[in-house]
Design a protein around this motif. Structure first.
Motif, PDB file in Angstrom:
ATOM      1  N   VAL A   3       0.839  -1.194   0.000  1.00 48.42           N
ATOM      2  CA  VAL A   3       0.000   0.000   0.000  1.00 48.42           C
ATOM      3  C   VAL A   3       0.878   1.249   0.000  1.00 48.42           C
ATOM      4  O   VAL A   3       1.779   1.403   0.818  1.00 48.42           O
ATOM      5  N   GLY A   4       0.626   2.138  -0.966  1.00 49.86           N
ATOM      6  CA  GLY A   4       1.373   3.384  -1.043  1.00 49.86           C
ATOM      7  C   GLY A   4       2.732   3.250  -1.695  1.00 49.86           C
ATOM      8  O   GLY A   4       3.502   4.213  -1.724  1.00 49.86           O
ATOM      9  N   PHE A   5       3.034   2.061  -2.243  1.00 50.47           N
ATOM     10  CA  PHE A   5       4.339   1.867  -2.888  1.00 50.47           C
ATOM     11  C   PHE A   5       4.191   0.862  -4.014  1.00 50.47           C
ATOM     12  O   PHE A   5       3.441  -0.114  -3.915  1.00 50.47           O
ATOM     13  N   ARG A   6       4.908   1.103  -5.089  1.00 45.76           N
ATOM     14  CA  ARG A   6       4.960   0.159  -6.193  1.00 45.76           C
ATOM     15  C   ARG A   6       6.385   0.109  -6.728  1.00 45.76           C
ATOM     16  O   ARG A   6       6.984   1.142  -7.026  1.00 45.76           O
ATOM     17  N   ALA A   7       6.943  -1.115  -6.812  1.00 40.22           N
ATOM     18  CA  ALA A   7       8.294  -1.266  -7.353  1.00 40.22           C
ATOM     19  C   ALA A   7       8.318  -0.830  -8.817  1.00 40.22           C
ATOM     20  O   ALA A   7       7.355  -1.037  -9.552  1.00 40.22           O
ATOM     21  N   LEU A   8       9.421  -0.230  -9.228  1.00 40.97           N
ATOM     22  CA  LEU A   8       9.581   0.213 -10.607  1.00 40.97           C
ATOM     23  C   LEU A   8      10.125  -0.943 -11.430  1.00 40.97           C
ATOM     24  O   LEU A   8      11.305  -1.280 -11.356  1.00 40.97           O
ATOM     25  N   VAL A   9       9.231  -1.573 -12.196  1.00 39.29           N
ATOM     26  CA  VAL A   9       9.615  -2.692 -13.062  1.00 39.29           C
ATOM     27  C   VAL A   9       8.945  -2.471 -14.420  1.00 39.29           C
ATOM     28  O   VAL A   9       7.942  -3.111 -14.746  1.00 39.29           O
ATOM     29  N   TYR A 137      12.269  -8.440   6.178  1.00 40.43           N
ATOM     30  CA  TYR A 137      10.849  -8.206   5.888  1.00 40.43           C
ATOM     31  C   TYR A 137      10.697  -7.155   4.790  1.00 40.43           C
ATOM     32  O   TYR A 137       9.920  -7.342   3.839  1.00 40.43           O
ATOM     33  N   VAL A 138      11.456  -6.078   4.887  1.00 37.60           N
ATOM     34  CA  VAL A 138      11.401  -5.025   3.861  1.00 37.60           C
ATOM     35  C   VAL A 138      11.777  -5.606   2.505  1.00 37.60           C
ATOM     36  O   VAL A 138      11.073  -5.407   1.498  1.00 37.60           O
ATOM     37  N   VAL A 139      12.896  -6.327   2.475  1.00 41.72           N
ATOM     38  CA  VAL A 139      13.383  -6.871   1.206  1.00 41.72           C
ATOM     39  C   VAL A 139      12.398  -7.884   0.628  1.00 41.72           C
ATOM     40  O   VAL A 139      12.111  -7.871  -0.576  1.00 41.72           O
ATOM     41  N   THR A 140      11.854  -8.749   1.467  1.00 41.90           N
ATOM     42  CA  THR A 140      10.937  -9.769   0.978  1.00 41.90           C
ATOM     43  C   THR A 140       9.641  -9.158   0.465  1.00 41.90           C
ATOM     44  O   THR A 140       9.093  -9.596  -0.562  1.00 41.90           O
ATOM     45  N   ARG A 141       9.120  -8.148   1.169  1.00 39.91           N
ATOM     46  CA  ARG A 141       7.920  -7.463   0.675  1.00 39.91           C
ATOM     47  C   ARG A 141       8.203  -6.781  -0.659  1.00 39.91           C
ATOM     48  O   ARG A 141       7.369  -6.789  -1.575  1.00 39.91           O
ATOM     49  N   PHE A 142       9.392  -6.180  -0.783  1.00 39.97           N
ATOM     50  CA  PHE A 142       9.760  -5.545  -2.049  1.00 39.97           C
ATOM     51  C   PHE A 142       9.848  -6.585  -3.162  1.00 39.97           C
ATOM     52  O   PHE A 142       9.329  -6.391  -4.266  1.00 39.97           O
ATOM     53  N   GLU A 143      10.500  -7.712  -2.870  1.00 42.93           N
ATOM     54  CA  GLU A 143      10.617  -8.768  -3.870  1.00 42.93           C
ATOM     55  C   GLU A 143       9.246  -9.297  -4.289  1.00 42.93           C
ATOM     56  O   GLU A 143       9.015  -9.590  -5.471  1.00 42.93           O
ATOM     57  N   SER A 144       8.342  -9.421  -3.335  1.00 41.98           N
ATOM     58  CA  SER A 144       6.986  -9.883  -3.659  1.00 41.98           C
ATOM     59  C   SER A 144       6.287  -8.907  -4.594  1.00 41.98           C
ATOM     60  O   SER A 144       5.575  -9.310  -5.525  1.00 41.98           O
ATOM     61  N   ASP A 145       6.496  -7.607  -4.356  1.00 38.37           N
ATOM     62  CA  ASP A 145       5.900  -6.597  -5.217  1.00 38.37           C
ATOM     63  C   ASP A 145       6.481  -6.696  -6.625  1.00 38.37           C
ATOM     64  O   ASP A 145       5.756  -6.579  -7.617  1.00 38.37           O
ATOM     65  N   VAL A 146       7.789  -6.929  -6.715  1.00 38.95           N
ATOM     66  CA  VAL A 146       8.422  -7.133  -8.019  1.00 38.95           C
ATOM     67  C   VAL A 146       7.805  -8.356  -8.690  1.00 38.95           C
ATOM     68  O   VAL A 146       7.489  -8.343  -9.886  1.00 38.95           O
ATOM     69  N   GLY A 147       7.612  -9.442  -7.916  1.00 45.19           N
ATOM     70  CA  GLY A 147       7.071 -10.671  -8.466  1.00 45.19           C
ATOM     71  C   GLY A 147       5.666 -10.535  -9.003  1.00 45.19           C
ATOM     72  O   GLY A 147       5.279 -11.251  -9.932  1.00 45.19           O
ATOM     73  N   GLU A 148       4.882  -9.627  -8.437  1.00 46.96           N
ATOM     74  CA  GLU A 148       3.533  -9.407  -8.956  1.00 46.96           C
ATOM     75  C   GLU A 148       3.583  -8.844 -10.379  1.00 46.96           C
ATOM     76  O   GLU A 148       2.629  -8.993 -11.140  1.00 46.96           O
ATOM     77  N   GLN A 149       4.722  -8.217 -10.704  1.00 49.50           N
ATOM     78  CA  GLN A 149       4.879  -7.653 -12.035  1.00 49.50           C
ATOM     79  C   GLN A 149       5.709  -8.549 -12.951  1.00 49.50           C
ATOM     80  O   GLN A 149       5.454  -8.630 -14.156  1.00 49.50           O
TER      81      GLN A 149
END
Length: 280
Positions: A3-9, A137-149
């Motif tokens: 929420v409030g963040f989206r990885a740039l992919v 936790y930060v890194v894994t949440r970020f990686e999950s966001d990347v994975g959604e894309q």
């Protein structure tokens, strides 16, 4: 999605990987500063030190989600009885539940938290552990966001982050490939990069190890996982994985183009060979 963040992919493949690699530090900083993640990390830092038993942890759904996510096990959160059994396992007993699980991420979590009661006081109030869990936790949440894309890029990030612990372990020469096989995301990257068949997991475990060793000797110049302690070889594996994963994603599109061409002289096979040549 955070929420409030989206990885740039903006793209996948090698171009996407290079952009992600170049912007990773700034993107992780943005993810850590996002309100949802910052609140979760603060909650974990406040409540994990109060956790002294496995039951305490599974009784707090939010804390369990944060901790499990940090160890790459977010999808397992609904399995509370299962996770409690993992965390209460006597890790000094080779036949205990956690030690018998193929996926070694469970054992890693159990070791880190020390909630079994078999090894003295838990580690849940250790400042170093709190910092590690917060960062992971930060890194894994970020990686999950990347994975959604783009799932291959998520796997590439996870691989680079975790392969060093396997490659540098004292037992890397004897059991390193077994450690690889016990971590599904790491196994998928290496299986693809080394050109191993999809059905390899159905073979006898020692036969799998022999195939990994042979493929590693061919690509990395060594049959040992220890070769991946070299960042240059890690980069070579990731480049090969991302390129091959990109080709797999492009295959359906290539078939569609061939149909549009009406089966002309180029065809799907020709398109795939062009894509392969570009990927190196």
């Amino acid at each position: 999605m955070i929420v409030g963040f989206r990885a740039l992919v903006p793209t996948g493949g090698l171009a996407g990987w290079r952009l992600l690699d170049r912007t990773l530090d700034s993107q992780l900083a943005r993810a850590a500063a996002s309100p949802a993640i910052a609140r979760d990390v603060a909650y974990m830092e406040a409540h994990l030190p109060e956790t002294t038993t496995a039951q305490d942890l599974v009784d707090d759904p939010r804390l369990l989600r944060i901790v499990a996510t940090a160890f790459g096990l977010e999808s397992e959160v609904p399995k509370k009885a299962f996770l409690r059994k993992v965390l209460e396992s006597d890790l000094g007993d080779p036949s205990s539940f956690a030690n018998r699980l193929t996926d070694r991420r469970y054992r890693t979590m159990a070791v880190a938290l020390g909630l079994s009661g078999a090894s003295g006081e838990p580690s849940t109030a250790d400042p170093a552990l709190l910092k590690q869990i917060g960062g992971d936790y930060v890194v894994t949440r970020f990686e999950s966001d990347v994975g959604e894309q783009n799932e291959p890029l998520r796997l590439a990030l996870h691989f680079r982050r975790t392969i060093g612990a396997i490659a540098n372990a004292a037992s890397a020469d004897t059991s390193g490939w077994f450690a690889v096989m016990g971590q599904p995301p790491v196994r998928e990257v290496l299986q693809t990069a080394l050109g191993l068949p999809d059905g390899i997991g159905k073979l006898d475990i020692d036969r799998q190890k022999a195939l990994y060793e042979a493929a590693s000797r061919k690509l990395l110049g060594s049959p040992s996982v220890r070769a991946l302690a070299d960042p240059a070889k890690v980069d070579a594996v990731i480049t090969r994985f991302v390129a091959r994963a990109g080709l797999a994603e492009a295959a359906p599109a290539a078939g569609g183009v061939a149909l549009l061409l009406g089966g002309g002289s180029v065809g799907a096979a020709g398109i795939m060979s062009i894509l392969a040549a570009r990927a190196g």
